[in-house]
Design an enzyme around this catalytic site. Structure first.
Site, short mmCIF file in Angstrom:
data_model
loop_
_atom_site.label_atom_id
_atom_site.label_comp_id
_atom_site.label_asym_id
_atom_site.label_seq_id
_atom_site.Cartn_x
_atom_site.Cartn_y
_atom_site.Cartn_z
N LYS A 178 -0.96 4.48 6.53
CA LYS A 178 -0.78 5.83 5.99
C LYS A 178 -0.18 6.80 7.00
CE LYS A 178 -3.87 6.02 2.06
NZ LYS A 178 -4.68 4.77 2.08
N GLU A 204 -5.30 16.01 -1.50
CA GLU A 204 -6.63 15.58 -1.93
C GLU A 204 -6.94 14.27 -1.23
OE1 GLU A 204 -3.93 15.16 -3.82
OE2 GLU A 204 -3.95 12.96 -3.78
N SER A 253 -2.54 -3.96 5.63
CA SER A 253 -2.30 -2.51 5.60
C SER A 253 -3.27 -1.69 6.43
CB SER A 253 -2.31 -2.01 4.15
OG SER A 253 -3.51 -2.37 3.50
C1 LIG Z 1 -4.75 3.86 0.96
C2 LIG Z 1 -4.69 2.44 1.35
C3 LIG Z 1 -4.04 1.47 0.55
C4 LIG Z 1 -3.46 1.77 -0.80
O1 LIG Z 1 -2.34 2.60 -0.79
P1 LIG Z 1 -0.88 2.09 -1.12
O2 LIG Z 1 -0.13 3.35 -1.33
O3 LIG Z 1 -0.93 1.23 -2.34
O4 LIG Z 1 -0.39 1.32 0.04
C5 LIG Z 1 -3.99 0.17 1.02
N1 LIG Z 1 -4.55 -0.18 2.20
C6 LIG Z 1 -5.18 0.71 2.99
C7 LIG Z 1 -5.76 0.24 4.27
C8 LIG Z 1 -5.28 2.05 2.60
O5 LIG Z 1 -5.91 2.93 3.39
#
Ligand SMILES: *Cc1c(COP(=O)(O)O)cnc(C)c1O
Length: 411
Positions: free
Chosen positions: A101, A123, A390
């Site tokens: 993010k 938010e 992610s």
């Molecule tokens: C917020 C989040 C996601 C989901 O968001 P996307 O916009 O679909 O990528 C995925 N993995 C993590 C670790 C997150 O914090």
């Protein structure tokens, strides 16, 4: 690795069109007073993405602040234990703040600053977007208001404290169910109240144009790096890509660099929660229908009245009844395959990756890992899977121990 931020190189068949549509999805459906403000953001973004000083500043921060490039890791133990395809992980969990993010929050914060805005607002549900944005706001020197439901403020206490330490103002939302949906409503209301001094930093590839495009472009660094790293490490392109899909930003970030590679199969993995009954999951592309949510058109999980349905998944970052318009389009044209993983499979993958590789993944990312675990044994040993990891799972460990600790023998 230089020139990584050529935002035009990876647009994928020149999407969106000038009105912000990906096929029939996307667009900009906002109240009339917001239209000129959105247009201003769109124009400012079109200018700065061609501005060498902006690109240089963003590249500098990505390298020296976020810690990019994030590594590509060959998960040899996991691959061997499954006895099929070779699994590689793109380590977005190693970024500053622990997830992907920060990639788009830095971009949005810099853009807001260049536009002369004073305050970032957003938010947050579980607090992940709030923490990443509060971090970027602290760095570039902007005020930051984060709207959060009272129920979530109680549940996600560590992230609330983080935001406050970082200097953000956490605004409690006390109406309705006091969770994410009400927080979106309140943040939106506050934004409409002063769109001149504030910048609404959307947290995924969702919302009205230009946000789905802009957030994707800021995340495309993930795919650009991964493609180059994978070629360098193996001499070939990956056969399969895998990423979890909430709004869809980490998935679009990875996919965007491979859209012209016909040999690569792309999988987006959605949360099936506890069952496929309405309210038990958040598998928007798999079980939703085209509709409208938060100012754009996309697949939407809907109740019997056509309103956004309640959603549920163990991974709060995937908890959204809409999804990015580019994913919606890619589903229809079958450019990407969308599959599901339920809570139990995600927890198993969470434990398996922790035990076999010493990497504790976020529960969101565990969905992508779980699908790789499912698919790998059906493929041959010389095929490959590249998973976008992610985020890291530190935020999830208390919850896992409390809810599943007994069964997993870790209480
Ligand atoms: C917020 C989040 C996601 C989901 O968001 P996307 O916009 O679909 O990528 C995925 N993995 C993590 C670790 C997150 O914090």
């Amino acid at each position: 690795m230089k020139e990584q931020l050529d935002f035009n190189a990876f647009r994928g068949a020149d999407l969106p069109d000038e009105k912000g549509f990906f096929g029939e999805y996307g667009g900009r459906f906002v109240p009339p007073p917001l239209e000129p403000i959105m247009k201003e953001i769109e124009d400012a973004y079109e200018d700065i993405k061609k501005d060498p000083s902006f690109i240089e500043e963003l590249l500098y921060l990505q390298k020296h602040y976020t810690g990019r490039p994030s590594p590509l890791f060959y998960a040899e133990n996991l691959s061997k234990s499954l006895g099929g395809a070779q699994i590689y992980l793109k380590r977005e969990d190693l970024n500053h703040t622990g997830a992907h993010k920060i990639n788009h929050c830095l971009g949005e914060a810099l853009l807001a600053k260049k536009m002369g805005k004073k305050k970032l607002i957003a938010e947050t549900g579980a607090g992940q977007h709030g923490v990443a944005l509060a971090t970027a706001a602290a760095l570039v020197g902007l005020e930051c208001d984060i709207y959060m439901g009272e129920v979530d403020i109680y549940k996600e206490h560590p992230n609330v404290v983080r935001m406050k330490i970082l200097g953000a103002n956490v605004v409690p939302v006390t109406h309705g169910l006091k969770t994410l949906k009400e927080a979106v409503d309140s943040a939106f209301e506050a934004y409409v109240g002063d769109p001149v001094n504030q910048f609404y930093a959307i947290g995924s590839v969702v919302g009205p144009h230009p946000f789905p495009m802009m957030v994707r472009d800021f995340q495309s660094i993930v795919g650009v790096e991964a493609r180059e790293q994978f070629l360098e490490m193996t001499g070939k392109l990956p056969d399969n890509l895998m990423a979890c899909v909430g709004g869809g930003s980490n998935a679009m970030g990875l996919f965007s660099a491979f859209l012209n590679d016909e040999s690569v199969t792309m999988y987006g993995v959605e949360p099936a929660g506890t069952s496929f009954k309405t309210g038990d999951h958040a598998a928007t592309l798999t079980l939703g229908k085209p509709g409208m949510i938060h100012g754009f058109k996309c697949y939407v999980l809907q109740d019997e009245n056509g309103e956004p349905a309640p959603v549920n998944t163990i991974a709060s970052g995937l908890d959204y009844p809409g999804v990015g318009p580019q994913h919606s389009y890619f589903k229809d044209i079958e450019k990407v395959k969308y599959e599901t993983i339920n809570d139990k499979e995600a927890i198993d993958a969470f434990m398996q990756l922790s035990r076999l590789e010493g990497i504790i993944p976020a529960l969101e990312s565990s969905h992508a890992v779980a699908y790789a675990i499912k698919l790998a044994p059906t493929l041959s040993k010389d095929e490959t899977i590249l998973v976008n990891l992610s985020g890291r799972g530190d935020k999830d460990i208390d919850y896992i121990v409390e809810k599943y600790g007994d069964g997993l023998g870790i209480k």
